[in-house]
Design an enzyme around this catalytic site. Structure first.
Site, PDB file in Angstrom:
ATOM      1  N   GLU A 140      -5.132   6.772   7.092  1.00 39.32           N
ATOM      2  CA  GLU A 140      -4.210   7.884   7.265  1.00 39.32           C
ATOM      3  C   GLU A 140      -4.864   9.126   6.665  1.00 39.32           C
ATOM      4  O   GLU A 140      -5.304   9.100   5.512  1.00 39.32           O
ATOM      5  CB  GLU A 140      -2.890   7.540   6.547  1.00 39.32           C
ATOM      6  CG  GLU A 140      -1.785   8.537   6.727  1.00 39.32           C
ATOM      7  CD  GLU A 140      -0.918   8.275   7.981  1.00 39.32           C
ATOM      8  OE1 GLU A 140      -1.234   7.380   8.788  1.00 39.32           O
ATOM      9  OE2 GLU A 140       0.094   8.997   8.133  1.00 39.32           O
ATOM     10  N   ARG A 200       4.794  -3.522  17.208  1.00 41.82           N
ATOM     11  CA  ARG A 200       5.607  -3.182  16.048  1.00 41.82           C
ATOM     12  C   ARG A 200       6.301  -4.483  15.683  1.00 41.82           C
ATOM     13  O   ARG A 200       7.118  -4.979  16.421  1.00 41.82           O
ATOM     14  CB  ARG A 200       6.623  -2.125  16.468  1.00 41.82           C
ATOM     15  CG  ARG A 200       7.361  -1.477  15.343  1.00 41.82           C
ATOM     16  CD  ARG A 200       8.440  -0.590  15.896  1.00 41.82           C
ATOM     17  NE  ARG A 200       7.967   0.720  16.323  1.00 41.82           N
ATOM     18  CZ  ARG A 200       7.668   1.713  15.481  1.00 41.82           C
ATOM     19  NH1 ARG A 200       7.768   1.539  14.191  1.00 41.82           N
ATOM     20  NH2 ARG A 200       7.289   2.871  15.948  1.00 41.82           N
ATOM     21  N   GLU A 231       0.850  -1.195   0.000  1.00 42.39           N
ATOM     22  CA  GLU A 231       0.000   0.000   0.000  1.00 42.39           C
ATOM     23  C   GLU A 231       0.875   1.229   0.000  1.00 42.39           C
ATOM     24  O   GLU A 231       1.994   1.191   0.513  1.00 42.39           O
ATOM     25  CB  GLU A 231      -0.872   0.031   1.264  1.00 42.39           C
ATOM     26  CG  GLU A 231      -1.924  -1.044   1.287  1.00 42.39           C
ATOM     27  CD  GLU A 231      -2.591  -1.176   2.645  1.00 42.39           C
ATOM     28  OE1 GLU A 231      -2.241  -0.405   3.575  1.00 42.39           O
ATOM     29  OE2 GLU A 231      -3.442  -2.052   2.789  1.00 42.39           O
ATOM     30  N   PHE A 272      -7.449   1.836   5.373  1.00 44.35           N
ATOM     31  CA  PHE A 272      -6.835   0.537   5.083  1.00 44.35           C
ATOM     32  C   PHE A 272      -7.302  -0.589   5.985  1.00 44.35           C
ATOM     33  O   PHE A 272      -6.952  -1.732   5.771  1.00 44.35           O
ATOM     34  CB  PHE A 272      -5.302   0.624   5.077  1.00 44.35           C
ATOM     35  CG  PHE A 272      -4.691   1.358   6.254  1.00 44.35           C
ATOM     36  CD1 PHE A 272      -4.608   0.754   7.485  1.00 44.35           C
ATOM     37  CD2 PHE A 272      -4.185   2.642   6.091  1.00 44.35           C
ATOM     38  CE1 PHE A 272      -4.033   1.427   8.550  1.00 44.35           C
ATOM     39  CE2 PHE A 272      -3.607   3.321   7.147  1.00 44.35           C
ATOM     40  CZ  PHE A 272      -3.529   2.707   8.397  1.00 44.35           C
ATOM     41  N   LYS A 291       2.414   4.432   1.420  1.00 41.27           N
ATOM     42  CA  LYS A 291       2.605   4.912   2.791  1.00 41.27           C
ATOM     43  C   LYS A 291       2.367   6.417   2.767  1.00 41.27           C
ATOM     44  O   LYS A 291       3.232   7.188   2.369  1.00 41.27           O
ATOM     45  CB  LYS A 291       4.002   4.589   3.309  1.00 41.27           C
ATOM     46  CG  LYS A 291       4.181   4.985   4.761  1.00 41.27           C
ATOM     47  CD  LYS A 291       5.516   4.516   5.307  1.00 41.27           C
ATOM     48  CE  LYS A 291       5.591   4.600   6.826  1.00 41.27           C
ATOM     49  NZ  LYS A 291       5.342   5.921   7.377  1.00 41.27           N
ATOM     50  N   ARG A 307      -2.296   9.222  11.405  1.00 35.56           N
ATOM     51  CA  ARG A 307      -3.089   7.999  11.561  1.00 35.56           C
ATOM     52  C   ARG A 307      -4.410   8.346  12.224  1.00 35.56           C
ATOM     53  O   ARG A 307      -4.433   9.061  13.230  1.00 35.56           O
ATOM     54  CB  ARG A 307      -2.301   7.035  12.444  1.00 35.56           C
ATOM     55  CG  ARG A 307      -2.983   5.713  12.729  1.00 35.56           C
ATOM     56  CD  ARG A 307      -2.379   4.652  11.859  1.00 35.56           C
ATOM     57  NE  ARG A 307      -2.767   3.318  12.203  1.00 35.56           N
ATOM     58  CZ  ARG A 307      -1.887   2.319  12.349  1.00 35.56           C
ATOM     59  NH1 ARG A 307      -0.598   2.546  12.267  1.00 35.56           N
ATOM     60  NH2 ARG A 307      -2.302   1.095  12.570  1.00 35.56           N
TER      61      ARG A 307
END
Ligand code: AMP
Length: 585
Positions: free
Chosen positions: A302, A418, A250, A343, A252, A257
């Site tokens: 985003e 993460r 995708e 997304f 960025k 966010r």
């Protein structure tokens, strides 16, 4: 529990800079806390009265607290102000003021209960409208009249928003796990927190029902969940290796966010820091309201400013001033409207989708949204072919994106994590090794010459997840304008600490230590081995850490990031290794 008991724990926490010791003290505290009070005690220990997302903040103005101290002590304004100047901490001023008055026998002796303190603080935070200032003053005065000197110290620190015991979320998670579960169950406690965003809730469930109770803490509309994050990888080849072949690529987008919670009555937007930012983005609220077709849901994307004339993506800076200010939102929104590129879909019609695969959630997203001008789907391509990904990457860069995010199609939503199920690949990183990192300010070096009286350079650190500490990676002295420098004392002064913060790992001395709070975007052409910095120390070479060479502030304060969202030590290590690969070909 009596507030004096809690305060005795605060005194011990305040006296230590060792995280392990802090955890042990907290375990002892939690074990002797009645289950129906643990929620309040957790909030108070973190210097708050509610989880972030509720937006209930203390932070009474210093001047108001001083007024109350003057009023109850009978001392003059000037005496109290002078004592404040000398001590630099209103808590200490309160402690001595009450001490003196107590010696004069002026105060009641009944013990103060935690519950009572909490209720009064809540009333202070929530007082609004006409007469609210007086109501706040009265509540605080009532508390301080009943308080012993040490209690007064912490009541005042809490009420002005400067508790600063250095107790972080993850320290509490560790302590809760140690007090109410087994070592192996610690991750389950963290997960419950990541999904519920409320340590108070996690604690009261654990204390009352044990680890099994956590299964009932579900994702709920209106309550933000910690975002899933991504690790950085240097090459497309490595993307495929990490994600196991075919995956979703995708764009960025370089924006903010947004986690959007929709019910039939309301649309709420939360930032990555779980702050409620709904009022800043009226255009998104309106657009989501008309685009959303299910009953309720949580969707993620985003937000990026788009030039209404050209349709071009603009740098995020053009809307960053919307944050935390009062202004004519509608006018600003019309000038540079934000478009939300979606997304993910985490919840639909009451059903938690986070354990479903990414492919499945993305599909569901398309069934709950009718795309339009302000709400679109993130541009995406599924492939296992490097040339195709490469072309997509170039296209993303040309359109003003930062690079790509690649996602494993079979990955579940890992709140707050993460990891390598989502990875990012950025442009600068591939080509000239010019990349930005987001580092946390942990200390200051006194300015000289033109910069006398302010901070000449800042000591910057990366976040180390495994130890939950901040490890230094550079001294930052360039990229600051004179105007910016002039604001530093005001900005950093309130964060100043007597000693290095418990979660800061530094081999260097600083002229001042700060509570890790501000995240700054830093540009550097290269990462080098460094004998003085602690980031990744020993990982590449014995006795050496990694440092950003020639760091420069880009001018961007990453207010959207918590210190824990800063670039990690692991990422810097990855960048360093990628750099070596690029150099060696
Ligand atoms: P970083 O801030 O460099 O760690 O990158 C992660 C951030 O990229 C996320 O928190 C999002 O705000 C942002 N982002 C932009 N586009 C996407 C996307 N398509 N998927 C996930 N995150 C994205």
């Amino acid at each position: 529990m009596e507030y004096a008991t809690l305060v005795s724990f605060y005194e011990r926490l305040d006296a230590t800079t060792k995280r392990l010791e802090m955890t042990e003290i907290l375990v002892e505290l939690f074990r002797q806390t009645p289950p129906d009070e643990i929620k309040q005690i957790i909030y108070l220990t973190e210097g708050r009265i509610a989880p972030d997302y509720m937006g209930i903040e203390l932070g009474l103005a210093d001047k108001l607290a001083i007024r109350v101290l003057v009023q109850i002590s009978g001392l003059g304004d000037q005496t109290v102000e002078a004592s404040w100047k000398e001590k630099g901490d209103l808590g200490l001023v309160a402690e001595t003021t009450i001490q003196e008055k107590r010696q004069a026998g002026l105060f009641a002796e009944a013990p103060l209960a935690v519950r009572h303190v909490f209720d009064n603080l809540m009333a202070i935070a929530q007082a609004a409208g006409e007469g609210s200032q007086q109501a706040k003053i009265d509540r605080l005065a009532e508390l301080l009249r009943a308080a012993k000197p040490l209690e007064a110290k912490y009541i005042v620190r809490t009420v002005v928003g400067k508790m600063r015991l250095g107790v972080a979320d993850m320290t509490i998670v560790d302590a809760l796990a140690a007090a109410f579960a087994t070592k192996e169950q610690r991750d389950a406690v963290e997960r419950a927190y990541n999904v519920s965003s409320d340590l108070g809730d996690v604690a009261s469930v654990l204390a009352a029902r044990g680890i099994d109770g956590l299964a009932d803490l579900h994702l709920k509309v209106g309550r933000p969940i910690l975002s899933m994050l991504c690790e950085r990888v240097p090459t497309l080849k490595e993307v495929f290796e990490r994600l196991g072949g075919r995956c979703a690529f995708e764009y960025k987008y370089d924006g903010l966010r947004m986690q959007v919670h929709v019910t039939p009555d309301a649309v709420q937007i939360f930032s990555r820091r779980l702050e409620n930012i709904t009022s800043q983005f009226p255009e998104i609220v309106g657009a989501v309201r008309s685009a959303f077709t299910a009953k309720d849901g949580i969707i993620e994307g985003e937000g990026v400013p788009v030039d209404p004339n050209t349709g071009d993506i603009l740098p995020f800076q053009v809307v960053s001033h919307r944050r935390g200010r009062k202004f004519d939102v509608d006018a600003v929104a019309a000038e540079f409207p934000v478009t939300l590129f979606l997304f993910d879909c985490l919840l639909k019609d009451g059903e938690d989708l986070t354990m479903r695969t990414y492919a499945d959630r993305r599909q569901t997203l398309r069934t709950v949204i009718t795309a339009g001008e302000r709400v679109k789907f993130a541009h995406t391509v599924d492939t296992d072919q490097e040339p195709e990904a490469e072309k997509f990457f170039e296209e993303a860069i040309q359109l003003g994106c930062e690079g790509l995010v690649a996602k494993a199609l079979d990955s579940v939503y890992e709140a707050g994590a993460r990891g390598y199920r989502w990875v990012k690949i950025k442009r600068d990183y591939q080509a000239e090794m010019v990349d930005t990192v987001d580092l946390v300010v942990v200390g200051g070096l006194a300015g000289r010459g033109k910069r006398a009286g302010t901070w000449g350079a800042l000591l910057m650190a990366a976040y180390d997840k495994p130890t939950d500490t901040f490890k230094t990676a550079c001294k930052l002295g360039t990229g600051f304008t004179d105007e910016m420098l002039a604001t530093f004392p005001g900005k950093f002064g309130p964060l100043r600490l007597e000693h290095r913060h418990a979660r800061v790992d530094s081999a260097m001395e600083a002229d001042a230590w700060f509570e890790p709070r501000f995240v700054l975007e830093v540009l550097g052409p290269e990462i080098t081995l460094s004998p003085i910095h602690t980031a990744a120390r020993g990982a590449v070479r014995e006795g050496s850490g990694l440092a950003i060479r020639f760091p420069r502030f880009t001018g961007r304060w990453r207010d959207d990031k918590r210190p824990e969202d800063a670039t990690t030590v692991e990422e810097i290590l990855g960048m360093f290794r990628g750099q070596l690969k690029a150099v060696k070909g």
